[in-house]
Design an enzyme around this catalytic site. Structure first.
Site, PDB file in Angstrom:
ATOM      1  CG  ASN A   8      -1.749   1.117   1.460  1.00  0.00           C
ATOM      2  OD1 ASN A   8      -1.665   2.108   0.729  1.00  0.00           O
ATOM      3  ND2 ASN A   8      -2.591   1.041   2.464  1.00  0.00           N
ATOM      4  NE  ARG A  91      -5.520   2.637  -0.172  1.00  0.00           N
ATOM      5  CZ  ARG A  91      -5.610   3.366   0.928  1.00  0.00           C
ATOM      6  NH1 ARG A  91      -4.697   3.253   1.879  1.00  0.00           N
ATOM      7  NH2 ARG A  91      -6.596   4.215   1.080  1.00  0.00           N
ATOM      8  CG  HIS A 179     -10.647   6.792   2.767  1.00  0.00           C
ATOM      9  ND1 HIS A 179     -10.998   8.043   3.221  1.00  0.00           N
ATOM     10  CD2 HIS A 179      -9.312   6.694   2.935  1.00  0.00           C
ATOM     11  CE1 HIS A 179      -9.922   8.681   3.648  1.00  0.00           C
ATOM     12  NE2 HIS A 179      -8.877   7.870   3.488  1.00  0.00           N
ATOM     13  NE  ARG A 239      -5.038  14.251   1.775  1.00  0.00           N
ATOM     14  CZ  ARG A 239      -5.467  12.989   1.703  1.00  0.00           C
ATOM     15  NH1 ARG A 239      -6.436  12.674   0.890  1.00  0.00           N
ATOM     16  NH2 ARG A 239      -4.909  12.055   2.430  1.00  0.00           N
ATOM     17  CG  MET A 282      -7.500  14.554  16.458  1.00  0.00           C
ATOM     18  SD  MET A 282      -8.138  16.223  16.295  1.00  0.00           S
ATOM     19  CE  MET A 282      -9.199  16.073  14.858  1.00  0.00           C
ATOM     20  CB  ILE A 327      -9.255  10.811  14.080  1.00  0.00           C
ATOM     21  CG1 ILE A 327      -7.927  11.488  13.710  1.00  0.00           C
ATOM     22  CG2 ILE A 327     -10.115  11.746  14.915  1.00  0.00           C
ATOM     23  CD1 ILE A 327      -8.073  12.705  12.788  1.00  0.00           C
ATOM     24  N   GLY A 328     -11.025   8.262  14.336  1.00  0.00           N
ATOM     25  CA  GLY A 328     -12.323   7.662  14.655  1.00  0.00           C
ATOM     26  C   GLY A 328     -12.210   6.548  15.681  1.00  0.00           C
ATOM     27  CD  GLU A 377      -7.401   1.466   4.442  1.00  0.00           C
ATOM     28  OE1 GLU A 377      -6.520   1.673   5.323  1.00  0.00           O
ATOM     29  OE2 GLU A 377      -7.769   2.330   3.638  1.00  0.00           O
TER      30      GLU A 377
HETATM   31  P1  ADP Z   1      -3.627   7.426   7.786  1.00  0.00           P
HETATM   32  O1  ADP Z   1      -4.730   8.122   7.060  1.00  0.00           O
HETATM   33  O2  ADP Z   1      -2.262   7.992   7.532  1.00  0.00           O
HETATM   34  O3  ADP Z   1      -3.693   5.896   7.726  1.00  0.00           O
HETATM   35  P2  ADP Z   1      -4.434   7.022  10.548  1.00  0.00           P
HETATM   36  O4  ADP Z   1      -5.711   6.325  10.235  1.00  0.00           O
HETATM   37  O5  ADP Z   1      -3.335   6.223  11.152  1.00  0.00           O
HETATM   38  O6  ADP Z   1      -3.888   7.830   9.306  1.00  0.00           O
HETATM   39  O7  ADP Z   1      -4.805   8.226  11.548  1.00  0.00           O
HETATM   40  C1  ADP Z   1      -3.846   9.122  11.992  1.00  0.00           C
HETATM   41  C2  ADP Z   1      -4.552  10.158  12.866  1.00  0.00           C
HETATM   42  O8  ADP Z   1      -5.126   9.498  14.004  1.00  0.00           O
HETATM   43  C3  ADP Z   1      -3.604  11.230  13.395  1.00  0.00           C
HETATM   44  O9  ADP Z   1      -4.221  12.504  13.309  1.00  0.00           O
HETATM   45  C4  ADP Z   1      -3.470  10.813  14.860  1.00  0.00           C
HETATM   46  O10 ADP Z   1      -3.178  11.901  15.710  1.00  0.00           O
HETATM   47  C5  ADP Z   1      -4.857  10.291  15.147  1.00  0.00           C
HETATM   48  N1  ADP Z   1      -4.864   9.535  16.402  1.00  0.00           N
HETATM   49  C6  ADP Z   1      -4.260   8.356  16.663  1.00  0.00           C
HETATM   50  N2  ADP Z   1      -4.441   8.020  17.971  1.00  0.00           N
HETATM   51  C7  ADP Z   1      -5.156   9.037  18.549  1.00  0.00           C
HETATM   52  C8  ADP Z   1      -5.646   9.309  19.854  1.00  0.00           C
HETATM   53  N3  ADP Z   1      -5.444   8.465  20.863  1.00  0.00           N
HETATM   54  N4  ADP Z   1      -6.341  10.452  20.052  1.00  0.00           N
HETATM   55  C9  ADP Z   1      -6.561  11.323  19.059  1.00  0.00           C
HETATM   56  N5  ADP Z   1      -6.116  11.128  17.789  1.00  0.00           N
HETATM   57  C10 ADP Z   1      -5.436  10.005  17.532  1.00  0.00           C
END
Ligand code: ADP
Length: 406
Positions: A8, A91, A179, A239, A282, A327-328, A377
């Protein structure tokens, strides 16, 4: 024992996985990422299923994706010497307007995908570089392409088009959506674990460094926040998300900015980083808590609420919301801010469950169930690749029909 490698490739990173095909679903035995390709601070990090941590800094740097791939494949060959690689799953960000499922790569299909590079110049060429490197390394393995756009090909026309004259649609100016591998994982997961919800109206919020939302009915995409490129929709790490196209015209005509400068601004200097002036991350913004960081988070949550409401209208109601992505899956604050004020839509958040990172974070009485499901993924790619070698292993595509939304 036979194995599948997943690759990927992002603009400066390469995620990878090694899966065994011993059971009816591929099992990951090693996953990892090469970061900061093209810089002298490159790093390889990987974990094995038996708990080993592999890799480390690469002091001599990694100049390009081909080199990154060679590092990964050397590492895997060294750690798993007996592994027989029968397929490599890639991917690929763009499959164009018609590809709605994974394909076996041939010289012809590879050439056709190269023709789509102008639609995704920051991703597609790196994805295809990865394919070429893998063919050189594993000439006898099946090379399988899994597209980020494929899951959204069930979009009805109204969500596939812009209000431009039809010749632009014909030339490929469409809302492709991205996505898709993450959404496919969630749709399959719901089909297995919550079939009633899978059959209903679900919004999946993939909130990571890249962020988007997808509205599904019966496990099929009927609308998504990303459009022609992965710039549209929600604000992201760097972005901008949705932007009035007049802003681009103004910057070009009145401020004399070039296409390259605007690309740099919109892809790499906007979003959470641009608003906060501090970080695209985040977690960092939540920790520092300065005014600018708080404003950046507020804007992120505001746009997410807005998109959730808009997609609920597209779906004609809502049965479930799924949070996924970095983040989710992890930010209690973001989930709280997005769902906390959504009582009008039937969402009642269970604050304790949210704080505890429970799988279901809505109250038992909430009309809409809110869930947190970690995406995978790599597994979607591995399943697709395995299916080309052992078709009986995995049924794959969901066969429900996309509803007709006028
Ligand atoms: P990508 O799109 O590069 O795969 P990820 O899905 O790994 O990214 O998400 C990265 C984001 O998730 C970053 O903004 C990171 O700060 C956030 N993140 C990871 N753990 C936490 C946490 N415990 N609290 C808040 N944000 C988090």
């Amino acid at each position: 024992m036979t194995h599948v490698v997943t690759l990927n490739a992002g603009s400066s990173s390469l995620k990878f996985g090694l899966f065994t095909l011993q059971s009816d679903d591929p099992v990951a035995i090693c996953t990892g990422v090469v970061d900061r390709i093209g810089s002298e601070e490159a790093h390889i990090g990987a974990k094995t299923s038996d708990g080993r941590v592999l890799g480390g800094a690469v002091p001599e740097g990694i100049p390009d994706h081909l080199e990154a791939m060679n590092h990964v494949l050397d590492l895997l060959a060294q750690q798993f010497p007996g592994a027989e690689i029968v397929a490599v799953g890639h991917r690929i960000v763009h499959g164009g307007p018609d590809r709605d499922r994974p394909i076996l790569l041939t010289p012809d299909s590879l050439q056709a995908l190269e023709g789509l590079s102008p639609f995704a110049p920051l991703h597609q060429p790196y994805n295809l570089q990865g394919v070429r490197a893998a063919i050189r390394r594993f000439p006898d393995a099946a090379q399988v392409a899994c597209f980020d756009t494929a899951f959204h090909r069930s979009h009805p026309w109204v969500n596939d088009t812009f209000a431009l004259p039809p010749e632009y649609y014909e030339m490929g100016v469409r809302r492709y959506g991205f996505h898709g591998l993450s959404y496919e994982y969630i749709a399959n997961h719901l089909a297995k674990t919550a079939p009633l919800l899978h059959g209903g109206r679900v919004i999946v919020a993939h909130l990571g460094n890249g962020a988007s939302m997808c509205g599904m009915i019966n496990g099929r995409s009927v609308g998504s926040s990303m459009g022609f490129t992965a710039l549209d929709g929600l604000p992201m790490g760097t972005r901008c998300g949705q932007l009035d196209p007049g802003v681009v015209l103004y910057l070009m005509e009145q401020k004399g900015m070039s296409a390259e400068e605007i690309t740099e601004l919109l892809y790499r200097k906007s979003g959470l980083l641009g608003l906060s002036g501090l970080s695209n991350d985040m977690r960092t913004l939540e920790q520092v808590g300065t005014g600018a960081a708080r404003r950046a988070i507020s804007y992120f949550n505001f746009r997410a609420r807005r998109e959730l409401g808009a997609l609920a209208a597209v779906l004609g109601g809502l049965d479930a919301v799924v949070f996924t992505g970095g983040i989710g899956e992890n930010s209690v604050l973001v989930r709280e801010r997005i769902c906390g004020s959504m009582g009008w839509l039937g969402i009642e958040l269970d604050h304790d469950a949210n704080t505890d990172h429970a799988r279901i974070i809505s109250t038992p009485l909430s009309r809409v169930q809110v869930m947190v499901i970690p995406t995978n993924e790599e597994l979607v790619i591995a399943r697709a690749a395995a299916r080309f070698v052992y078709p009986e292993m995995y049924q794959g595509q969901l066969d429900t029909a996309a509803p007709d939304i006028a």
